[in-house]
Motif scaffolding. Structure first.
Motif, PDB file in Angstrom:
ATOM      1  N   LEU A 103       0.836  -1.201   0.000  1.00 60.80           N
ATOM      2  CA  LEU A 103       0.000   0.000   0.000  1.00 60.80           C
ATOM      3  C   LEU A 103       0.871   1.251   0.000  1.00 60.80           C
ATOM      4  CD1 LEU A 103      -2.815  -0.994   2.529  1.00 60.80           C
ATOM      5  CD2 LEU A 103      -2.855  -1.126   0.023  1.00 60.80           C
ATOM      6  N   ARG A 104       1.934   1.228   0.792  1.00 63.57           N
ATOM      7  CA  ARG A 104       2.859   2.373   0.809  1.00 63.57           C
ATOM      8  C   ARG A 104       3.524   2.560  -0.551  1.00 63.57           C
ATOM      9  NH1 ARG A 104       4.942   0.350   6.142  1.00 63.57           N
ATOM     10  NH2 ARG A 104       3.913   1.621   7.708  1.00 63.57           N
ATOM     11  N   ASP A 105       3.925   1.445  -1.179  1.00 62.38           N
ATOM     12  CA  ASP A 105       4.561   1.531  -2.496  1.00 62.38           C
ATOM     13  C   ASP A 105       3.602   2.111  -3.536  1.00 62.38           C
ATOM     14  OD1 ASP A 105       6.853   0.405  -1.412  1.00 62.38           O
ATOM     15  OD2 ASP A 105       6.464  -1.609  -2.210  1.00 62.38           O
ATOM     16  N   GLY A 106       2.359   1.640  -3.513  1.00 61.84           N
ATOM     17  CA  GLY A 106       1.359   2.153  -4.452  1.00 61.84           C
ATOM     18  C   GLY A 106       1.097   3.629  -4.229  1.00 61.84           C
ATOM     19  N   LEU A 107       1.009   4.014  -2.966  1.00 60.37           N
ATOM     20  CA  LEU A 107       0.801   5.421  -2.626  1.00 60.37           C
ATOM     21  C   LEU A 107       1.944   6.277  -3.151  1.00 60.37           C
ATOM     22  CD1 LEU A 107      -0.491   7.825  -1.160  1.00 60.37           C
ATOM     23  CD2 LEU A 107       0.575   6.979   0.954  1.00 60.37           C
ATOM     24  N   LYS A 108       3.160   5.845  -2.911  1.00 60.64           N
ATOM     25  CA  LYS A 108       4.324   6.621  -3.370  1.00 60.64           C
ATOM     26  C   LYS A 108       4.333   6.746  -4.895  1.00 60.64           C
ATOM     27  CE  LYS A 108       9.321   6.983  -3.197  1.00 60.64           C
ATOM     28  NZ  LYS A 108      10.590   6.423  -2.713  1.00 60.64           N
ATOM     29  N   SER A 109       3.987   5.672  -5.586  1.00 61.43           N
ATOM     30  CA  SER A 109       3.928   5.718  -7.057  1.00 61.43           C
ATOM     31  C   SER A 109       2.902   6.738  -7.533  1.00 61.43           C
ATOM     32  CB  SER A 109       3.576   4.340  -7.621  1.00 61.43           C
ATOM     33  OG  SER A 109       4.601   3.420  -7.345  1.00 61.43           O
ATOM     34  N   LEU A 110       1.747   6.776  -6.873  1.00 66.19           N
ATOM     35  CA  LEU A 110       0.717   7.745  -7.247  1.00 66.19           C
ATOM     36  C   LEU A 110       1.161   9.175  -6.945  1.00 66.19           C
ATOM     37  CD1 LEU A 110      -2.389   5.754  -6.044  1.00 66.19           C
ATOM     38  CD2 LEU A 110      -1.859   6.360  -8.422  1.00 66.19           C
ATOM     39  N   GLN A 111       1.829   9.365  -5.810  1.00 70.82           N
ATOM     40  CA  GLN A 111       2.323  10.702  -5.466  1.00 70.82           C
ATOM     41  C   GLN A 111       3.352  11.174  -6.496  1.00 70.82           C
ATOM     42  OE1 GLN A 111       3.309   9.527  -1.393  1.00 70.82           O
ATOM     43  NE2 GLN A 111       2.012  11.204  -0.642  1.00 70.82           N
ATOM     44  N   LEU A 112       4.233  10.290  -6.922  1.00 78.42           N
ATOM     45  CA  LEU A 112       5.226  10.650  -7.934  1.00 78.42           C
ATOM     46  C   LEU A 112       4.565  10.911  -9.283  1.00 78.42           C
ATOM     47  CD1 LEU A 112       8.101   8.185  -6.970  1.00 78.42           C
ATOM     48  CD2 LEU A 112       8.071  10.677  -6.667  1.00 78.42           C
ATOM     49  N   ALA A 113       3.558  10.105  -9.637  1.00 79.67           N
ATOM     50  CA  ALA A 113       2.840  10.315 -10.894  1.00 79.67           C
ATOM     51  C   ALA A 113       2.116  11.653 -10.878  1.00 79.67           C
ATOM     52  CB  ALA A 113       1.846   9.169 -11.127  1.00 79.67           C
ATOM     53  N   PHE A 114       1.583  12.035  -9.720  1.00 78.62           N
ATOM     54  CA  PHE A 114       0.932  13.340  -9.599  1.00 78.62           C
ATOM     55  C   PHE A 114       1.945  14.449  -9.834  1.00 78.62           C
ATOM     56  CE2 PHE A 114      -0.547  17.135  -7.555  1.00 78.62           C
ATOM     57  CZ  PHE A 114      -1.905  17.170  -7.849  1.00 78.62           C
ATOM     58  N   ARG A 115       3.105  14.326  -9.206  1.00 76.71           N
ATOM     59  CA  ARG A 115       4.142  15.349  -9.351  1.00 76.71           C
ATOM     60  C   ARG A 115       4.553  15.476 -10.821  1.00 76.71           C
ATOM     61  NH1 ARG A 115       6.955  18.031  -5.873  1.00 76.71           N
ATOM     62  NH2 ARG A 115       6.368  16.759  -4.111  1.00 76.71           N
ATOM     63  N   GLU A 116       4.654  14.356 -11.501  1.00 78.38           N
ATOM     64  CA  GLU A 116       5.044  14.361 -12.911  1.00 78.38           C
ATOM     65  C   GLU A 116       3.948  14.963 -13.793  1.00 78.38           C
ATOM     66  OE1 GLU A 116       5.778  10.912 -16.150  1.00 78.38           O
ATOM     67  OE2 GLU A 116       7.029  10.761 -14.345  1.00 78.38           O
ATOM     68  N   ALA A 117       2.684  14.711 -13.444  1.00 77.49           N
ATOM     69  CA  ALA A 117       1.559  15.195 -14.249  1.00 77.49           C
ATOM     70  C   ALA A 117       1.291  16.686 -14.050  1.00 77.49           C
ATOM     71  CB  ALA A 117       0.301  14.397 -13.920  1.00 77.49           C
ATOM     72  N   SER A 118       1.738  17.235 -12.948  1.00 81.00           N
ATOM     73  CA  SER A 118       1.460  18.639 -12.637  1.00 81.00           C
ATOM     74  C   SER A 118       2.308  19.564 -13.492  1.00 81.00           C
ATOM     75  CB  SER A 118       1.759  18.924 -11.162  1.00 81.00           C
ATOM     76  OG  SER A 118       0.916  18.185 -10.341  1.00 81.00           O
ATOM     77  N   LEU A 119       1.662  20.584 -14.055  1.00 82.53           N
ATOM     78  CA  LEU A 119       2.404  21.568 -14.830  1.00 82.53           C
ATOM     79  C   LEU A 119       3.305  22.398 -13.927  1.00 82.53           C
ATOM     80  CD1 LEU A 119      -0.397  22.800 -17.262  1.00 82.53           C
ATOM     81  CD2 LEU A 119       1.487  21.209 -17.733  1.00 82.53           C
ATOM     82  N   VAL A 120       2.817  22.697 -12.724  1.00 83.41           N
ATOM     83  CA  VAL A 120       3.590  23.427 -11.727  1.00 83.41           C
ATOM     84  C   VAL A 120       3.691  22.522 -10.503  1.00 83.41           C
ATOM     85  CG1 VAL A 120       3.734  25.512 -10.323  1.00 83.41           C
ATOM     86  CG2 VAL A 120       2.685  25.622 -12.593  1.00 83.41           C
ATOM     87  N   PRO A 121       4.797  21.793 -10.363  1.00 81.96           N
ATOM     88  CA  PRO A 121       4.907  20.839  -9.250  1.00 81.96           C
ATOM     89  C   PRO A 121       4.845  21.528  -7.885  1.00 81.96           C
ATOM     90  CG  PRO A 121       6.647  20.489 -10.872  1.00 81.96           C
ATOM     91  CD  PRO A 121       5.953  21.768 -11.233  1.00 81.96           C
ATOM     92  N   ASP A 122       4.249  20.825  -6.930  1.00 81.27           N
ATOM     93  CA  ASP A 122       4.196  21.317  -5.557  1.00 81.27           C
ATOM     94  C   ASP A 122       5.595  21.310  -4.958  1.00 81.27           C
ATOM     95  OD1 ASP A 122       1.305  21.513  -5.348  1.00 81.27           O
ATOM     96  OD2 ASP A 122       1.272  19.324  -5.303  1.00 81.27           O
ATOM     97  N   ALA A 123       5.804  22.185  -3.999  1.00 86.34           N
ATOM     98  CA  ALA A 123       7.070  22.170  -3.257  1.00 86.34           C
ATOM     99  C   ALA A 123       7.153  20.863  -2.471  1.00 86.34           C
ATOM    100  CB  ALA A 123       7.107  23.362  -2.303  1.00 86.34           C
ATOM    101  N   PRO A 124       8.355  20.375  -2.212  1.00 86.45           N
ATOM    102  CA  PRO A 124       8.491  19.150  -1.415  1.00 86.45           C
ATOM    103  C   PRO A 124       7.732  19.280  -0.091  1.00 86.45           C
ATOM    104  CG  PRO A 124      10.599  19.746  -2.361  1.00 86.45           C
ATOM    105  CD  PRO A 124       9.655  20.875  -2.647  1.00 86.45           C
ATOM    106  N   GLY A 125       6.939  18.269   0.216  1.00 90.27           N
ATOM    107  CA  GLY A 125       6.137  18.274   1.430  1.00 90.27           C
ATOM    108  C   GLY A 125       4.755  18.873   1.248  1.00 90.27           C
ATOM    109  N   GLN A 126       4.473  19.461   0.069  1.00 88.29           N
ATOM    110  CA  GLN A 126       3.182  20.100  -0.190  1.00 88.29           C
ATOM    111  C   GLN A 126       2.318  19.317  -1.180  1.00 88.29           C
ATOM    112  OE1 GLN A 126       2.288  22.897   1.625  1.00 88.29           O
ATOM    113  NE2 GLN A 126       4.206  22.319   2.613  1.00 88.29           N
ATOM    114  N   GLY A 127       2.830  18.216  -1.690  1.00 91.61           N
ATOM    115  CA  GLY A 127       2.071  17.409  -2.646  1.00 91.61           C
ATOM    116  C   GLY A 127       0.949  16.652  -1.953  1.00 91.61           C
ATOM    117  N   PRO A 128       0.126  15.968  -2.743  1.00 94.52           N
ATOM    118  CA  PRO A 128      -1.017  15.261  -2.160  1.00 94.52           C
ATOM    119  C   PRO A 128      -0.571  14.184  -1.170  1.00 94.52           C
ATOM    120  CG  PRO A 128      -0.738  14.652  -4.462  1.00 94.52           C
ATOM    121  CD  PRO A 128       0.216  15.759  -4.179  1.00 94.52           C
ATOM    122  N   GLY A 129      -1.110  14.257   0.020  1.00 91.40           N
ATOM    123  CA  GLY A 129      -0.818  13.271   1.056  1.00 91.40           C
ATOM    124  C   GLY A 129       0.494  13.442   1.772  1.00 91.40           C
ATOM    125  N   GLU A 130       1.313  14.401   1.341  1.00 88.02           N
ATOM    126  CA  GLU A 130       2.643  14.537   1.929  1.00 88.02           C
ATOM    127  C   GLU A 130       2.599  15.070   3.352  1.00 88.02           C
ATOM    128  OE1 GLU A 130       5.277  16.556  -0.798  1.00 88.02           O
ATOM    129  OE2 GLU A 130       5.225  14.881  -2.190  1.00 88.02           O
TER     130      GLU A 130
END
Length: 138
Positions: A103-130
């Motif tokens: 579950l943690r691995d899947g979550l991390k993959s989704l968080q990274l995919a979100f960061r990659e999909a974002s035109l303006v990436p969130d600052a570290p610690g500000q992404g979804p679920g961080e």
């Protein structure tokens, strides 16, 4: 003054001698059956099932599913990933690492995919679920 020529429309569907309010169907038997079925399901199974549903919905909203661009909605994905992070973080101590690690691995993959999909990436610690997982870096 003339008399009405037909039945009162406000009571036309009501049976004779009853109120105009419809009676809701009796769902107590269905509720009892569902509660009995849930009583037989171990907590770890409920937690992992909900997590998998959140993961699947997140992937769709990130545009990772077939015909993905049509369903892409990063605002919705952020909400789903944050909910998943909260569940995984809170539930990990209650379920074995055998169940928590994927579950943690899947979550991390989704968080990274979100960061990659974002035109303006969130600052570290500000992404979804961080706020639950800490910063997620590739």
């Amino acid at each position: 003054m003339s008399e009405p020529t037909g039945p009162d429309p406000s009571t036309a569907d009501a049976p004779t001698g009853s109120s105009a309010e419809p009676t809701p169907p009796d769902t107590s038997a269905d509720t009892g059956d569902a509660a009995r079925d849930l009583a037989d399901v171990p907590a770890v199974e409920v937690i992992t099932t909900v997590a998998v549903h959140l993961m699947s919905a997140s992937a769709v909203k990130l545009g990772l599913a077939e015909d993905g661009e049509r369903h892409r909605d990063l605002d919705e994905a952020r909400k789903l990933i944050t909910a998943l992070a909260g569940l995984v973080t809170a539930g990990a101590g209650e379920i074995s690492s055998f169940h928590a690690a994927p579950l943690r691995d899947g979550l991390k993959s989704l968080q990274l995919a979100f960061r990659e999909a974002s035109l303006v990436p969130d600052a570290p610690g500000q992404g979804p679920g961080e706020k639950y997982t800490g910063p997620v870096l590739g």
